[in-house]
Design a protein around this motif. Structure first.
Motif, PDB file in Angstrom:
ATOM      1  N   UNK A  53     -17.678  -6.687  -4.237  1.00 45.80           N
ATOM      2  CA  UNK A  53     -17.088  -7.829  -3.529  1.00 45.80           C
ATOM      3  C   UNK A  53     -15.854  -7.423  -2.727  1.00 45.80           C
ATOM      4  N   UNK A  54     -15.928  -6.278  -2.073  1.00 45.43           N
ATOM      5  CA  UNK A  54     -14.836  -5.865  -1.177  1.00 45.43           C
ATOM      6  C   UNK A  54     -15.330  -6.042   0.253  1.00 45.43           C
TER       7      UNK A  54
ATOM      8  N   UNK B 255     -11.448  -8.149 -10.163  1.00 43.62           N
ATOM      9  CA  UNK B 255     -10.320  -7.226 -10.177  1.00 43.62           C
ATOM     10  C   UNK B 255     -10.313  -6.386 -11.458  1.00 43.62           C
TER      11      UNK B 255
ATOM     12  N   UNK C 264     -13.314  -3.860 -11.236  1.00 44.48           N
ATOM     13  CA  UNK C 264     -13.118  -2.758 -10.293  1.00 44.48           C
ATOM     14  C   UNK C 264     -12.187  -1.716 -10.878  1.00 44.48           C
ATOM     15  N   UNK C 265     -12.555  -0.479 -10.739  1.00 40.68           N
ATOM     16  CA  UNK C 265     -11.700   0.601 -11.228  1.00 40.68           C
ATOM     17  C   UNK C 265     -11.943   0.888 -12.695  1.00 40.68           C
TER      18      UNK C 265
ATOM     19  N   UNK D 279     -15.165   3.194  -6.892  1.00 41.67           N
ATOM     20  CA  UNK D 279     -15.711   3.584  -5.586  1.00 41.67           C
ATOM     21  C   UNK D 279     -14.983   4.787  -5.031  1.00 41.67           C
TER      22      UNK D 279
ATOM     23  N   UNK E 138     -14.738   6.849  -1.058  1.00 41.99           N
ATOM     24  CA  UNK E 138     -15.077   6.522   0.332  1.00 41.99           C
ATOM     25  C   UNK E 138     -15.219   7.767   1.196  1.00 41.99           C
TER      26      UNK E 138
ATOM     27  N   UNK F 103      -0.163   7.444  -7.950  1.00 37.57           N
ATOM     28  CA  UNK F 103      -1.342   6.643  -7.626  1.00 37.57           C
ATOM     29  C   UNK F 103      -2.367   6.672  -8.747  1.00 37.57           C
TER      30      UNK F 103
ATOM     31  N   UNK G  71      -0.995   4.641 -11.803  1.00 32.69           N
ATOM     32  CA  UNK G  71      -1.052   3.202 -11.528  1.00 32.69           C
ATOM     33  C   UNK G  71      -2.420   2.639 -11.891  1.00 32.69           C
ATOM     34  N   UNK G  72      -3.454   3.366 -11.482  1.00 31.93           N
ATOM     35  CA  UNK G  72      -4.809   2.881 -11.764  1.00 31.93           C
ATOM     36  C   UNK G  72      -5.071   2.902 -13.273  1.00 31.93           C
TER      37      UNK G  72
ATOM     38  N   UNK H 178      -3.238   0.176 -15.009  1.00 34.35           N
ATOM     39  CA  UNK H 178      -3.734  -1.166 -14.713  1.00 34.35           C
ATOM     40  C   UNK H 178      -4.787  -1.576 -15.738  1.00 34.35           C
ATOM     41  N   UNK H 179      -5.585  -0.589 -16.161  1.00 30.29           N
ATOM     42  CA  UNK H 179      -6.718  -0.931 -17.024  1.00 30.29           C
ATOM     43  C   UNK H 179      -6.518  -0.560 -18.483  1.00 30.29           C
TER      44      UNK H 179
ATOM     45  N   UNK I 127      -9.725  11.707  -5.337  1.00 31.41           N
ATOM     46  CA  UNK I 127     -10.367  10.386  -5.309  1.00 31.41           C
ATOM     47  C   UNK I 127     -11.386  10.259  -6.434  1.00 31.41           C
TER      48      UNK I 127
ATOM     49  N   UNK J 269      -9.549   9.820  -9.646  1.00 36.43           N
ATOM     50  CA  UNK J 269      -9.068   8.445  -9.827  1.00 36.43           C
ATOM     51  C   UNK J 269     -10.236   7.538 -10.211  1.00 36.43           C
TER      52      UNK J 269
END
Lengths: 289, 340, 340, 273
Positions: free
Chosen positions: B56-57, B86, B89-90, B95, B97, B113, B116-117, B120-121, B165, B168
């Motif tokens: 859903x992005x 939210x 995701x992650x 994902x 890119x 970075x 942070x991820x 968050x979880x 990436x 992460x």
């Protein structure tokens, strides 16, 4: 991404800009305001109810009424007529300043950007020097040195604004220079002059157009500020900034004296800003979706 | 194996200047844990949009219209709120890119970075998260992981950034990884390493992967199953080995014949198969098969009725009216006579 | 944190720009006027004074000798005598400097803080009512002549609603606090005179807000557009795909990137504020350098005008160097490489 | 037969002036030699930063080599002044990678395609237009395209327009700098087929630059592998692919993903800063 970017520069853009502008109420308002101001300025001799410089001491400082829609000033002159003639001056001042400074800036910027080297260094150094001053302060000092007056003020503002167009154009040219179509033209042996004229300049003009539209408003503003300070147009010229300068001491009790010329400046500049913003939004691929 | 992600009859419309444009039509897919599904197609096929629809992005600012069903771990994603998404995701779905150069925030260090991820979880301290981040980088085979954590993105090469990436993306051990053209911007030798990393991580963590690419070679090498997309539709799907060995849809066959191979050479008189015409715009309405205007085997029915899915072998689906008559005809496509 | 190299580079640049500024002011005072001596002594001076001024200027000397004399004078803090007051210009400017500093600092704080808040609110709630209101405020702001907004503010908040005083820095019955910084608010706090502090703030609000408004509008527009820009970057999409909460994305990830161009704009803002001070100080009878120069203009007091120009420009250049260094701190790539 | 284009020990160093007189040197090309016979099709393959595009820019003299010679039919063009060079430019033309920025958005296709001949001079307008139409036909475009603008065409069509433009001056050598890299596979096939036909019809000499080994193999008789500004290996394309003599060439070949080729773990998977 490419499609939007492409659409932004397609040659039929004038027609398209116009079509989008028609759909965008704000831009349309901008066009309407500017058209109105220009028209009033052009037709001032026909439209103005009084001679802008005709004094009528007994009728001094009258509040707005049937006789004088915008009231009168300390000499009994009709403020409405003076505001109408002021439109003439402001529009002319704005257009001339932008036309001259942008023309010089475009030429300097394209040469400096395309050829680089020492000429570029010199142009950069000079623009750097000018940009090191707050624009208003430099304009003030220059006008003071040349002597007060509208013409000298315009000259000063032109000098102060040339670097902006030079830098903008130079930046555009530096980007355009690396475009493959310019490189391709070089491989056919096209002469540098023609590369600049035929390939680079036409593809750089779009952001300049936006800047120039906004620049007219900016030039009107800075020139009227100079008049307000007493360095620009001198009384009794019906210039809006000069009028407010004289109005200052009366403004607290006779609100209309400062209000109408000020409102005229605000609305005129807003008109140009609306058009400039509108064109920018139209050309900006992001807002097209 | 029970699929972890089941997409059924997914349709998607995005808002444009005037109204809506349909981007996806009737897309159905399954992805199983520890398996890699390849989504392959040319630009405008809708392969990336399918992935963005799952997380859903979407670029519609909330005005997009999503139809059909996306079931992930038994839960219906299309009915989830932005807040629920939210959290997913992650953590459950990650994902990566295409552009490693622009996908990392230029003003923060890699360590910042990544942590942070992670934070968050997971409810852990910055120091613990930093340790985890270092382990993650080591697991994507980055030497001196601790040093890399202190770097800013601009200090790393494209390949390194893509590794970061991946680090992460895998840091919360997601159940599903969506990789959107992750190697397109990289050199082939770097690409080979990144492909290996993705495959290794998928096997090791049991993560399901949706791998999106325009490159048939890449897809054929690392995917277990594959779905070929064209203009917002799936035209063929099945096990990678089946699809690439016996492609049934004329588009798949044509695409394969268009790719230059080491064995062909112009000097020897070989021709590549050039599909005539261009991919139709998504806004263009079509009654029948969307490939019909470019298809050498199109018949009347192709232009009037949309094809339904036909099972041609074990799990091998093809969306074509004429696949049986068309299949043998394209053949190897060599020599001038093959160009339609 | 910042490399020595970067600092040195900025400092060298500063010296060069100072040199450039002095060349321009020299040209303005010695080259442009038809008769520099006449400009120096004013229109009403006697022939003897004029002759003396010619000799003291060394107008018979070659131009570069004149420049060296000019610079030597500047180094000794010599900006000549004011025609109007017959006092050394440098001393007069020093007397009025703190008032201007207080006004522009206050205006800058208002412009930057409210500009950023307005811009961010606008970008985050794009096309909602917050955005519309903020855009109207900005549009009026960028079109507003400073000299008019001051007059209107006086009519509204002095005449119609007598909330604020019309002139000066303090109420007439108060004496200024013992000078430390020259800023009444700061000095009042140091001396513990709360009545002075409150009166100073009361007097400052109207002129500061008027002066700030235009720049506030410019900053708000810039922040809005760069914030919208940043929110569409790949790394923001990455952060979303990692499940980072929306608030964190907006206020930590995006804001820092969006503020980088705003830092440069703030440097320019200060220039505009200093220029605008001439107008605002005149309207609000604020006893600063701006009012001093305005009074000088009516006497065509050229030494005073040039002294003002020099001081303001040197201050402006200095501030922009600081801004450049801050820019470097915010932007890791520039900090390290010292390139721009 | 002597070489039509001879690149002799060419070096290109880019200098960026740093602060305090520090200059950074980037050696984009390091003594590259190459010779191209008339009618040959040579492919240059290499990864980003190998110097292949720099070489193309030197050959069409968008840039000047730091040292070494570039001989066109025995004449050294490497340091020629623009005025002397102008008549020779006709003989070497280039097609660039990006189909979007290759064509000026403000010009019609007609203006774009006829431009090289207009610059060259000596041809009547009718003659020029006739030739433009003929070339557009050869690359599969209608004459009506002449009046339209670039944005009305797809990427593949634009690339074909670029090819037509490059052929206007009847060049002997066509440099193709990644001409299909920005295109979809099916469109790439169209362009490659057109290039093959044109070469046969017009007896052109190609220098085809690409990062894609399979494309280079398809289009060219001889392949040159480049890495870090130097030539690694040169030989007939078939030979290079089947019997590479250098380790790097082997690594490159193995890294290319192909349908039906088993996935192989790269030798050294780790990477450091």
């Amino acid at each position: 991404m490419n499609e939007a970017a492409e659409a932004a520069v397609r040659p039929s853009r004038w027609k398209e800009i116009w079509e989008i502008a028609l759909r965008n109420k704000l831009t349309l308002t901008g066009f309407a305001i500017v058209a109105l101001v220009v028209l009033v300025g052009l037709l001032a001799p026909v439209l103005a109810p009084y001679d802008p410089n005709e004094m009528n001491i007994p009728a001094r400082l009258q509040a707005p009424g049937a006789e004088h829609l915008f009231g009168t000033d300390e000499m009994g002159r009709d403020i409405l007529s003076r505001v109408m003639y002021g439109a003439r001056i402001s529009i002319a001042v704005g257009v001339i300043i932008v036309a001259v400074s942008a023309a010089i800036g475009i030429v300097l910027g394209s040469l400096s950007g395309y050829f680089g080297g020492r000429a570029d260094q010199a142009v950069l150094a000079v623009t750097d020097m000018i940009l090191a001053f707050p624009s208003m302060v430099l304009a003030l000092a220059l006008t003071a040195a040349m002597g007060p007056g509208l013409l000298n003020t315009m000259l000063a503002v032109i000098i102060v604004r040339i670097p902006m167009y030079t830098r903008l154009m130079r930046g555009q040219v530096l980007v355009a220079k690396e475009q493959q179509y310019v490189r391709a033209a070089r491989t056919f042996g096209e002469k540098p002059f023609w590369i600049v004229v035929r390939h680079i300049v036409p593809n750089c003009l779009t952001p300049l157009m936006v800047q120039m539209t906004l620049g007219i408003g900016d030039a009107i503003l800075i020139a009227s500020s100079m008049s307000f300070i007493g360095l620009g147009a001198q009384p009794p010229t019906p210039e809006w900034g000069a009028m407010i300068s004289t109005a200052r001491i009366y403004a607290i009790d006779q609100w209309w004296y400062a209000a109408f010329p000020g409102l005229s400046i605000l609305i005129t500049i807003m008109g140009f800003n609306l058009i400039g913003d509108g064109i920018r939004d139209i050309l900006d691929p992001r807002s097209r979706k | 194996m029970e699929p972890i992600l089941q997409i059924r009859h997914l349709s998607l419309s995005l808002p444009v200047k005037k109204g809506m444009v349909s981007i996806l039509h009737d897309v159905s897919l399954d992805v199983a844990p520890g398996q890699i599904l390849g989504l392959v197609g040319e630009s405008g096929s809708g392969k990336s949009m399918t992935a963005f629809a799952v997380t859903r992005l979407l670029p519609g600012g909330g005005h997009e219209k999503l139809g059909g069903s996306i079931r992930f771990c038994g839960e219906e994603l299309t009915e989830k709120s932005e807040k629920d998404m939210q959290a997913i995701r992650g953590r459950d779905i990650s994902m990566i890119f295409q552009e490693p150069m622009t996908c990392l925030n230029p003003v923060f260090t890699i360590g910042r970075q990544m942590t942070d991820v992670i934070m968050t979880h997971q409810k852990i301290s910055r120091a613990e998260a930093m340790k985890k981040a270092e382990d993650m980088l080591a697991s994507v085979h980055i030497r001196q992981a601790a040093d890399v954590l202190r770097c800013y993105p601009y200090e790393l090469s494209g390949g390194m950034r893509q590794r970061v990436m991946i680090g992460i993306a895998l840091s919360c051990r997601p159940k599903l990884l969506i990789a959107d053209e992750p190697t397109t911007a990289l050199d082939v030798t770097v690409q080979a390493k990144i492909l290996y990393l993705i495959r290794e991580a998928c096997r090791r963590l049991g993560t399901a992967v949706i791998f999106i690419s325009h490159d048939l070679g890449v897809i054929s090498q690392i995917c277990d199953t594959v779905a070929v997309m064209y203009s917002g539709h799936i035209v063929e799907a099945g096990k990678a080995a089946d699809v690439f060995e016996t492609p049934e849809h004329p588009y798949t066959r044509a695409l394969m014949a268009a790719v230059p191979k080491f064995t062909v050479s112009a000097a020897a008189g070989d021709r590549l198969f050039a599909i005539p015409g261009i991919v139709p715009d998504p806004s263009e309405a079509m009654a029948g098969c969307r490939f019909a205007p470019r298809c050498p085997f199109a018949t009347e029915i192709c232009r009037t009725a949309p094809p339904s899915d036909t099972l041609t072998g074990a799990g091998h689906l093809v969306y074509c009216h004429n696949w049986q008559s068309a299949a043998p005809a394209i053949g190897v496509l060599r020599g001038k006579e093959a160009e339609a | 944190m910042i490399s020595m190299h970067f600092l040195l580079k900025r400092l060298l640049h500063l010296v060069l720009v100072f040199f450039g500024v002095s060349v321009v002011t020299f040209c303005i005072s010695h080259v442009i006027p038809g008769d520099p001596a006449r400009m120096l002594v004013g229109p009403h001076a006697s022939p003897e004074t004029l002759a003396a001024a010619r000799a003291s200027l060394g107008l018979d000397q070659p131009i570069w000798t004149q420049y060296i004399q000019y610079m030597t004078g500047l180094f000794h803090g010599d900006m000549g005598l004011s025609i109007r007051t017959q006092m050394p210009v440098a001393g007069e400017l020093a007397k009025y400097f703190p008032a201007t500093l207080e006004l522009t600092l206050a205006a800058m704080l208002i412009a930057v803080i409210f500009g950023i808040v307005l811009g961010v609110a606008s970008a985050v709630h794009r096309d909602a009512w917050v955005d519309h209101v903020s855009r109207i405020i900005s549009l009026v702001g960028v079109s507003m002549p400073l000299f008019w907004s001051g007059v209107i503010a006086l009519i509204l908040f002095y005449k119609v609603f007598p909330i604020f005083p019309a002139s000066g820095r303090l109420d007439a019955f108060l004496s200024p606090p013992p000078p430390v910084t020259g800023l009444y608010i700061v000095d009042g706090l140091i001396a513990g005179q709360m009545d002075v502090v409150l009166s100073a703030i009361h007097h400052l609000i109207l002129p500061a807000v008027c002066l700030a408004y235009v720049q506030l509008a410019i900053i708000a527009r810039q922040v809005r557009s760069s914030m919208i820009d940043v929110l569409e970057q790949d790394y923001i999409r990455t952060a979303r795909a990692c499940g980072i909460p929306r608030r964190t994305i907006i206020y930590r990830y995006a804001l820092k990137n969006a503020l980088i161009p705003t830092v440069t704009l703030t440097g320019l803002t200060i220039g505009e504020l200093l220029g605008g001070a001439v107008i605002t100080e005149t309207i609000f009878a604020w006893p600063g350098m701006g009012k001093y120069v305005m009074d000088s203009i009516s006497f065509l007091d050229f030494p005073a005008i040039m002294g003002f120009t020099l001081v303001i420009s040197f201050g402006y250049v200095l501030i922009n160097t600081v801004v450049d260094i801050v820019y470097g701190i915010l932007n890791p790539q520039i900090r390290e490489e010292g390139e721009r | 037969m002597s070489a039509l284009l001879e690149i002799d020990n060419v070096t290109k160093t880019f200098r960026t002036k740093g602060f305090f007189g520090k200059t950074k040197e980037v050696h984009a090309l390091n003594g590259v030699s190459l010779s191209i016979e008339k009618g040959e099709s040579i492919g240059i393959v290499g990864e980003s930063g190998c110097g292949k595009s720099t070489l193309a820019n030197l050959i069409v003299r968008l840039d000047e080599p730091t040292s070494g010679r570039i001989l066109l039919d025995g004449t050294d063009i490497s340091h020629m002044k623009e005025d002397e060079l102008r008549p020779l430019r006709r003989r070497i033309q280039i097609v660039f990678q990006d189909p979007y920025s290759s064509l000026s958005p403000r010009m019609t296709i007609g203006q774009i395609v006829t431009e090289p001949m207009r610059v060259l001079g000596g041809h009547s307008e009718a003659e020029t237009e006739e030739r433009a139409k003929e070339l557009l036909h050869m690359v599969g475009l209608q004459p009506s395209a002449m009046r339209r603008y670039p944005h009305e065409f797809s990427g593949g069509q634009r690339q074909r327009i670029s090819i037509a433009r490059a052929l206007m001056t009847e060049p002997e050598i066509l440099i193709l700098d990644e001409p299909t890299s920005a295109l979809d596979v099916s469109v790439q096939a169209q362009v490659l087929n057109i290039l093959t036909d044109l070469r046969a019809k017009l007896h052109l000499t190609y220098l085809f630059i690409s990062h894609n080994l399979a494309v280079v193999k398809y289009i060219s008789d001889k392949t040159v592998v480049m890495r870090k500004g130097a030539v690694v290996e040169t030989g007939p394309s078939e030979e290079i692919l089947t019997h590479p003599s250098e380790a790097y060439t082997r690594e490159l070949i193995e890294a290319v993903p192909m349908i039906g080729k088993p996935f192989r773990m790269p030798d050294d998977i780790a990477e450091s800063v």
